[in-house]
Design a protein around this motif. Structure first.
Motif, PDB file in Angstrom:
ATOM      1  N   VAL A 152       2.959  -8.889 -13.852  1.00 44.95           N
ATOM      2  CA  VAL A 152       1.881  -7.746 -13.488  1.00 44.95           C
ATOM      3  C   VAL A 152       0.541  -8.321 -13.894  1.00 44.95           C
ATOM      4  CG1 VAL A 152       0.897  -5.485 -14.222  1.00 44.95           C
ATOM      5  CG2 VAL A 152       3.593  -6.003 -13.908  1.00 44.95           C
ATOM      6  N   LEU A 153      -0.505  -8.468 -12.766  1.00 45.38           N
ATOM      7  CA  LEU A 153      -1.624  -8.997 -13.106  1.00 45.38           C
ATOM      8  C   LEU A 153      -2.807  -8.142 -13.294  1.00 45.38           C
ATOM      9  CD1 LEU A 153      -1.356 -11.383  -9.782  1.00 45.38           C
ATOM     10  CD2 LEU A 153      -0.413 -11.834 -12.348  1.00 45.38           C
ATOM     11  N   ASP A 154      -3.651  -8.734 -14.128  1.00 46.29           N
ATOM     12  CA  ASP A 154      -4.910  -7.831 -14.656  1.00 46.29           C
ATOM     13  C   ASP A 154      -6.095  -7.738 -13.462  1.00 46.29           C
ATOM     14  OD1 ASP A 154      -7.651  -7.510 -15.645  1.00 46.29           O
ATOM     15  OD2 ASP A 154      -6.360  -7.274 -17.532  1.00 46.29           O
ATOM     16  N   ARG A 155      -6.234  -6.785 -12.816  1.00 41.88           N
ATOM     17  CA  ARG A 155      -7.148  -6.761 -11.834  1.00 41.88           C
ATOM     18  C   ARG A 155      -8.407  -7.057 -11.968  1.00 41.88           C
ATOM     19  NH1 ARG A 155      -5.173  -0.870  -9.066  1.00 41.88           N
ATOM     20  NH2 ARG A 155      -3.066  -1.292  -8.762  1.00 41.88           N
ATOM     21  N   ARG A 156      -9.071  -6.747 -13.201  1.00 40.60           N
ATOM     22  CA  ARG A 156     -10.419  -6.974 -13.555  1.00 40.60           C
ATOM     23  C   ARG A 156     -10.528  -8.482 -13.779  1.00 40.60           C
ATOM     24  NH1 ARG A 156     -13.697  -2.477 -13.432  1.00 40.60           N
ATOM     25  NH2 ARG A 156     -12.583  -0.412 -13.737  1.00 40.60           N
ATOM     26  N   LYS A 157      -9.692  -9.133 -14.456  1.00 43.52           N
ATOM     27  CA  LYS A 157      -9.883 -10.443 -14.591  1.00 43.52           C
ATOM     28  C   LYS A 157      -9.671 -11.318 -13.703  1.00 43.52           C
ATOM     29  CE  LYS A 157      -8.174 -10.850 -19.480  1.00 43.52           C
ATOM     30  NZ  LYS A 157      -8.107 -11.528 -20.529  1.00 43.52           N
ATOM     31  N   LEU A 158      -9.135 -10.867 -12.351  1.00 40.63           N
ATOM     32  CA  LEU A 158      -9.114 -11.329 -11.110  1.00 40.63           C
ATOM     33  C   LEU A 158     -10.163 -11.106 -10.264  1.00 40.63           C
ATOM     34  CD1 LEU A 158      -5.325 -11.269 -10.828  1.00 40.63           C
ATOM     35  CD2 LEU A 158      -6.635 -13.324 -11.046  1.00 40.63           C
ATOM     36  N   GLY A 159     -11.259 -10.428 -10.807  1.00 40.12           N
ATOM     37  CA  GLY A 159     -12.327  -9.868  -9.834  1.00 40.12           C
ATOM     38  C   GLY A 159     -11.893  -8.811  -9.037  1.00 40.12           C
ATOM     39  N   LEU A 160     -11.036  -8.178  -9.140  1.00 39.75           N
ATOM     40  CA  LEU A 160     -10.653  -6.984  -8.345  1.00 39.75           C
ATOM     41  C   LEU A 160     -11.092  -5.756  -8.873  1.00 39.75           C
ATOM     42  CD1 LEU A 160      -7.305  -8.222  -7.120  1.00 39.75           C
ATOM     43  CD2 LEU A 160      -9.056  -8.094  -5.516  1.00 39.75           C
ATOM     44  N   ASP A 161     -12.291  -5.387  -9.044  1.00 39.63           N
ATOM     45  CA  ASP A 161     -12.899  -4.473 -10.012  1.00 39.63           C
ATOM     46  C   ASP A 161     -12.850  -2.969  -9.283  1.00 39.63           C
ATOM     47  OD1 ASP A 161     -13.569  -6.289 -11.899  1.00 39.63           O
ATOM     48  OD2 ASP A 161     -15.442  -6.731 -10.960  1.00 39.63           O
ATOM     49  N   LEU A 162     -12.585  -2.815  -8.133  1.00 38.68           N
ATOM     50  CA  LEU A 162     -12.813  -1.604  -7.429  1.00 38.68           C
ATOM     51  C   LEU A 162     -11.269  -0.967  -6.961  1.00 38.68           C
ATOM     52  CD1 LEU A 162     -14.544   0.713  -6.758  1.00 38.68           C
ATOM     53  CD2 LEU A 162     -14.992  -0.486  -4.482  1.00 38.68           C
ATOM     54  N   THR A 163     -10.744   0.074  -7.349  1.00 41.94           N
ATOM     55  CA  THR A 163      -9.439   0.633  -6.800  1.00 41.94           C
ATOM     56  C   THR A 163      -9.984   1.983  -6.237  1.00 41.94           C
ATOM     57  OG1 THR A 163      -8.244  -0.186  -8.585  1.00 41.94           O
ATOM     58  CG2 THR A 163      -7.275   1.494  -7.509  1.00 41.94           C
ATOM     59  N   VAL A 164      -9.393   2.312  -4.801  1.00 40.95           N
ATOM     60  CA  VAL A 164      -9.952   3.254  -4.363  1.00 40.95           C
ATOM     61  C   VAL A 164      -8.409   3.907  -3.776  1.00 40.95           C
ATOM     62  CG1 VAL A 164     -11.244   4.259  -2.482  1.00 40.95           C
ATOM     63  CG2 VAL A 164     -11.966   2.193  -3.551  1.00 40.95           C
ATOM     64  N   TYR A 165      -8.345   5.362  -3.886  1.00 45.71           N
ATOM     65  CA  TYR A 165      -7.409   5.779  -3.329  1.00 45.71           C
ATOM     66  C   TYR A 165      -7.938   6.568  -2.097  1.00 45.71           C
ATOM     67  CZ  TYR A 165      -4.461   5.299  -7.394  1.00 45.71           C
ATOM     68  OH  TYR A 165      -3.759   4.581  -8.205  1.00 45.71           O
ATOM     69  N   VAL A 166      -7.231   6.306  -1.031  1.00 45.14           N
ATOM     70  CA  VAL A 166      -7.833   6.472   0.421  1.00 45.14           C
ATOM     71  C   VAL A 166      -6.812   7.521   0.929  1.00 45.14           C
ATOM     72  CG1 VAL A 166      -8.511   5.627   2.703  1.00 45.14           C
ATOM     73  CG2 VAL A 166      -8.810   4.114   0.704  1.00 45.14           C
ATOM     74  N   GLU A 167      -7.227   8.849   1.354  1.00 47.53           N
ATOM     75  CA  GLU A 167      -6.544   9.798   2.010  1.00 47.53           C
ATOM     76  C   GLU A 167      -6.841   9.648   3.390  1.00 47.53           C
ATOM     77  OE1 GLU A 167      -7.895  13.442   0.269  1.00 47.53           O
ATOM     78  OE2 GLU A 167      -7.051  13.221  -1.624  1.00 47.53           O
ATOM     79  N   ILE A 168      -5.656   9.490   4.117  1.00 57.59           N
ATOM     80  CA  ILE A 168      -5.639   9.525   5.750  1.00 57.59           C
ATOM     81  C   ILE A 168      -5.025  10.576   6.402  1.00 57.59           C
ATOM     82  CG2 ILE A 168      -5.271   8.033   7.680  1.00 57.59           C
ATOM     83  CD1 ILE A 168      -4.985   5.516   5.529  1.00 57.59           C
TER      84      ILE A 168
END
Length: 160
Positions: free
Chosen positions: A58-74
């Protein structure tokens, strides 16, 4: 094997491996109260029967530069089994989509998207998501703070 066929040792093994998938067999056996050989046989059986689908870090998103999480409703235009399967396949092919669910209610799908920043999400939205066939509407919900993530599955219902 039906869930009811899982005994106390199986449940303890599943719970322990959810907490730490890197446990050695010897440590796992000790933790669940078995000797190493029967413990290993049970783990192999749980893997073969699909209760354990795999192991991963389980990787740390922020430490890897993945700072934005979006829940997308389609929301899609035409409902059919073929369209649902197509959208599922197309969402699976987008690396930034880390989870996707067909849901009841207003949207037809909810996708969890992880990207470095807002500009990256805008590109993904305009170049990939909005170009999906038969998309009627897309709504984006931006995560402000993670309250709970990567939690183990609740196994209390497996107790006898």
């Amino acid at each position: 094997m039906p869930i009811s066929d899982l005994d106390d040792f199986d449940r303890k093994i599943l719970a322990a491996l959810q907490e730490d998938g890197r446990l050695s067999n010897v440590n796992l056996a000790e933790k669940v109260g078995l000797s190493p050989s029967p413990c290993l046989r049970r783990v192999k059986r749980l893997e073969q029967e699909g209760y354990i689908r795999g192991y991963r870090a389980v990787l740390d998103r922020r430490k890897l530069g993945l700072d934005l999480t979006v829940y997308v409703e389609i929301k899609v235009e035409k409902h059919s089994a073929e369209n649902a399967a197509l959208h599922q396949k197309l969402l699976e092919e987008i690396p930034e989509v880390v989870a996707a669910h067909m849901v009841s209610g207003e949207p037809d799908f909810v996708a969890e998207v992880v990207v470095p920043d807002l500009a990256s999400y805008e590109r993904l939205l305009t170049e990939r998501l909005l170009t999906l066939p038969m998309v009627k509407d897309i709504r984006s919900n931006f995560v402000l703070r993670q309250a709970k993530i990567d939690a183990p599955l609740p196994l209390a219902h497996l107790q006898r």
